[in-house]
Design an enzyme around this catalytic site. Sequence first.
Site: not given
Ligand code: NDP
Length: 461
Positions: A43, A48, A51, A180, A184, A439, A444
């Site tokens: 984080c 976080c 970022k 995410y 982002e 407002h 709102e």
């Molecule tokens: P996520 O699990 O959110 O997303 C991973 C993405 O990668 C999905 O779209 C997935 O597709 C895709 N993917 C997985 N495997 C492959 C592959 N072999 N080829 C192509 N695409 C693939 O992971 P992130 O890395 O974005 O984030 C990890 C976690 O960290 C989040 O889930 C969240 O819990 C946390 N996080 C929270 C944030 C916040 O609170 N603002 C910010 C950043 C991270 P598919 O959907 O089809 O599986």
Amino acid sequence: MSDYDYDLFVIGAGSGGVRAARLTALGGKKVAVAEEFRVGGTCVIRGCVPKKFMVMASEVSHALEIAEGYGWSFDNAKFDWPTFLEAKDVEIARLSGIYAANLGKAGVELVHGRAVLKDAHTVEIVGKNRTITAEKILIATGGRPWKPEDLPGIEHAITSEEAFHLPELPRRILIAGGGYIAVEFAGIFAGLGVETTLIYRGPNILRGFDDDVRAHLAGEIEKRGVKVVLGCQHKSIEKTAAGLVNHLENGMTLETDVVMFATGRIPYVKDLGLEAAGVELNDEGAIKVDPYSKTTADNIWAIGDVTDRMNLTPVAIREAVAFHQTVYRDSPQHFDYEAVATAVFSQPPVGVVGLTEAEARRSCSKGVDVYVTRFRPMKYAFTGSDERVLMKLVVDADSQRVVGVHIVGPDSPEMIQLAAIAVKAGLTKAQWDATCAVHPTMAEELVTLKEKQTPANMAAG
Ligand code: NDP
């Protein structure tokens, strides 16, 4: 005091580990925490916090566009990446220092180095010739980015970890993934003027979020300059003199300067010695825990992303508190994962809490009432922008409780924190409506939504 060196040994000084260590030391126990990198964890160091600084740096370009609509002019407004990186790194170092100082103030010993379990009560600090015993151990080692190592040319791709330290801002970036991190960082780079393409294998970004949110956000990020390519993934990456050529499975080729994979994160358990300590993994490779965060070893617990339950900083902190209450305060507690609000710091951002419409339709036996509004924020009135805010309430038709709130638009992360109180408290739509509006605000709309969505008004747009 037991026969062990410590009452509690924590592995990993991220948000969860630090909170558990401090609470336990403040309660009079002898505690140490091992950290192989920098105190603060994902984080603070590479998640976080940096970022959000990047998002804030990037959002300035949009703010300047709005300002021009209001009569401001900026001659030669420009962004300097190295200046930003330096300011960010100074702040991250300051925050990491505060975390370390707070550990010290609580009486926790900080052990710099990589801890490996030798048995259920013993850890070795690698390369330091030091072996430590503890009555209880807490594993809070977090997660690491994952990318498909078998993809030809994957060695040319970076992950979010390197994106925080790019030596220079690229002219073009391609981001693979639709979660995410992908969304982002696409916003961050597009806002900073980088030609940004997002490639996602599924039918729309942010799988798991409400379908209206997914569709709305995809459209809005395109308006902010992100090229979104759906239903498509990599076949290979080739390095040429002109840059990196991405060969996609649909036959497309895209040339770029940087390729970033944001294809998920995995629990950081590699070479931790879990087997020697009797700590088992689940089928997904995360540490198996019971609702009280206890592992399959009697004296070892695990919290945070390494358990892959809900990978969010505030959740890891709550799991740490529940662990402390359960183990050291004789007050067994487990964290309640229901109605945890979350925000995606895309541009525009997303704030959600509770059930998506599809989830609610599955779980509410008498159906759901849905209220949706889309409107142009007042702030954009002078800009000619066609950006829209989306707000959606999902209501259990039987109990009339608001079970889901979904917002895409400026300040939605701030709004959703407050909406989450009402959802967590189980308030009804009538109670939301009885709350007088503030407002003129965007929020709102949340208490003035009167018209239920019907097939007829949906068709009318
Ligand atoms: P996520 O699990 O959110 O997303 C991973 C993405 O990668 C999905 O779209 C997935 O597709 C895709 N993917 C997985 N495997 C492959 C592959 N072999 N080829 C192509 N695409 C693939 O992971 P992130 O890395 O974005 O984030 C990890 C976690 O960290 C989040 O889930 C969240 O819990 C946390 N996080 C929270 C944030 C916040 O609170 N603002 C910010 C950043 C991270 P598919 O959907 O089809 O599986």
